[in-house]
Scaffold this active site. Structure first.
Site, short mmCIF file in Angstrom:
data_model
loop_
_atom_site.label_atom_id
_atom_site.label_comp_id
_atom_site.label_asym_id
_atom_site.label_seq_id
_atom_site.Cartn_x
_atom_site.Cartn_y
_atom_site.Cartn_z
N HIS A 1 1.52 5.41 -2.07
CA HIS A 1 1.02 6.51 -2.91
C HIS A 1 2.21 7.14 -3.63
CE1 HIS A 1 -3.14 6.63 -1.30
NE2 HIS A 1 -2.55 6.05 -0.27
N GLU B 1 -11.11 4.50 6.83
CA GLU B 1 -9.92 5.16 7.40
C GLU B 1 -10.40 6.36 8.23
OE1 GLU B 1 -7.00 6.62 4.65
OE2 GLU B 1 -5.50 6.91 6.21
N ASP C 1 2.48 3.16 2.93
CA ASP C 1 1.48 4.19 2.63
C ASP C 1 2.13 5.48 2.10
OD1 ASP C 1 -1.06 5.22 2.35
OD2 ASP C 1 -1.45 5.47 4.47
N HIS D 1 -9.32 2.00 0.01
CA HIS D 1 -9.20 2.68 1.28
C HIS D 1 -10.56 2.51 1.97
CE1 HIS D 1 -5.70 4.42 -0.58
NE2 HIS D 1 -5.39 5.06 0.53
N HIS E 1 0.85 -1.20 0.00
CA HIS E 1 0.00 0.00 0.00
C HIS E 1 0.88 1.25 0.00
CE1 HIS E 1 -3.91 2.06 0.97
NE2 HIS E 1 -3.03 3.03 1.16
N GLN F 1 -9.69 9.67 -5.06
CA GLN F 1 -9.39 10.28 -3.76
C GLN F 1 -10.52 11.15 -3.22
OE1 GLN F 1 -5.71 11.04 -2.14
NE2 GLN F 1 -7.17 11.41 -0.50
FE FE2 Z 1 -3.42 5.12 1.56
#
Ligand code: FE2
Length: 423
Positions: free
Chosen positions: A59, A213, A309, A210, A57, A152
């Site tokens: 970005h 979260e 992450d 996701h 995971h 997102q």
């Molecule tokens: Fe994430």
């Protein structure tokens, strides 16, 4: 004539004094004292040899952008999202690619040779998607980069998301993402889970959302994700990332939820470095730390991997893409200090993560890709304790990174002592 023999390796399963023979980029034999000639021999000297680390995971479109256009002073998720929104209009393909390539070089040096990265599909130009697809092809000799189409700003909340996500998948993005807890309502969040799972089922793709979260104990999209996985026959193909609301959920409800997740074959990814710093920000004392229920999920036979992450981006200022740092934090924040529990955290950044990404040819069996990391440690627990130096990183039988052993030379009253922290 073999291409490579790695001699005197210790393996994560406890086998010692093992030789690993490599031919044509694949593991040809794993046995004690292999009697054969090779073009190259490496003495592992009893150190731990493992298949590569896998970051399940990440970005990559945001990484190494720390300080652009400013720093996240509060350290909160919301300021991070706002900051990302400020940065996005100024992003260029060249800058995104340069940062991604730098991050990949760090990854190689840390022995991380597979990465699943979410890529934001909010920008209608899909500049970051195209840039990371190019990076994926460019780093393919060294790193397996898997991309997730990540809306997102919400699949329904942003009117362009559905079209952009479809276009990203058409361009070759591998995995369907989502962010149900960020939709306007719980109902829209649940609807987004269903819609995105249907897209994945139609296209034969994996899902990694996701999911929940948040510190809201009533954020229960993982339940819908499990149900949709069951309904659509996607068992083994779906992952819920973060799952931090599970930290705060009612315990009775969780006792029903865990078997549901296990039955559906949904996997989980915890991101301990990020969640321990971002969750619980609205709390007075005692402050929740937002780590999902790692111990309980493993106890329920749910596949659980760990992700980094972020590295030096709007959400997290630190890191060098070291998956042993991730495992180290998971051990601490998850109370995973039992011997088998620490070994399980090592697996969560290696074999379990590889399974979750459906990586082909991963492992130490004969016929697997000759992708190997020699660590300056004798077992997985020592590797986590020391964030062990990656002495050699090998891809398809070729050494692509080497690092000098960590060793201090002490001078105490004229006597010399070498200290390397191994026991
Ligand atoms: Fe994430």
């Amino acid at each position: 004539m073999l291409d490579l023999i790695l001699r005197n390796a210790t393996l994560a399963d406890g086998r010692e004094a093992v030789d690993i023979a490599v031919l044509d980029g694949r593991i040809a034999e794993v046995a004690p004292a292999i009697e054969a000639a090779a073009h190259e021999e490496i003495d592992a000297a009893g150190h731990l040899v493992t298949p590569p680390f896998v970051d399940s995971h990440f970005h990559m479109d945001a990484t190494l952008s720390l300080g652009l256009p400013r720093f996240n002073e509060s350290g909160t998720l919301l300021e991070g999202i706002a900051l990302w929104g400020e940065l996005q209009p100024d992003l260029t393909a060249a800058a995104v690619k340069a940062r991604a390539h730098e991050l990949c070089r760090w990854s190689i040096a840390r022995g991380t040779l597979a990465i699943r990265s979410h890529v934001d599909v909010t920008d209608p130009s899909l500049m970051a998607v195209e840039a990371l697809l190019e990076v994926k092809a460019e780093v393919a000799p060294w790193i397996d980069l898997q991309l997730v189409a990540f809306p997102q700003n919400g699949f329904y909340r942003d009117p362009l998301s559905a079209e952009n996500l479809t276009r990203a998948l058409n361009l070759g993005v591998d995995v369907v993402g989502g962010i149900p807890h960020f939709e306007r309502t719980m109902a829209e969040g649940a609807a987004s889970v269903a819609a995105l799972c249907e897209i994945a089922a139609d296209r034969g793709l994996l899902v990694d959302m996701h999911c929940d979260e948040t510190d809201d104990p009533l954020s229960r999209h993982i339940e819908t994700l499990a149900m949709e996985t069951h309904r659509l026959g996607l068992q083994g193909r779906v992952t819920g990332s973060h799952l931090t609301s599970m930290h705060s959920m009612d315990n009775y409800y969780v006792s029903k939820l865990l078997p549901l997740i296990a039955e559906s074959g949904v996997a989980a990814i915890a991101n301990p470095l990020i969640n321990i710093t971002i969750q619980g920000r609205h709390d007075a004392y005692p402050k929740r730390r937002g780590m999902t229920r790692v111990k309980e999920m493993l106890g329920a036979d749910i596949a659980l991997a760990l992700g980094h992450d972020c590295v030096m981006d709007p959400w997290y200022s630190l890191g060098s893409h070291d998956m042993l740092e991730v495992a180290h934090m998971a051990v601490h924040v998850g109370h995973m200090t039992g011997r088998d529990e620490m070994r399980a955290m090592f697996q969560s950044v290696t074999t379990t993560a590889a399974g979750l990404l459906h990586l082909d040819g991963y492992g130490l069996d004969v016929g697997c890709n000759a992708d190997l990391v020699v660590l300056q440690a004798r077992d997985p627990i020592e590797a986590i304790r020391l964030s062990a130096t990656r002495l050699y990183v090998i891809r398809r039988g070729q050494v692509i990174s080497r690092m000098a052993p960590t060793c201090a030379r002490l001078n105490l009253d004229g006597e010399q002592h070498d200290v390397n922290f191994l026991r």
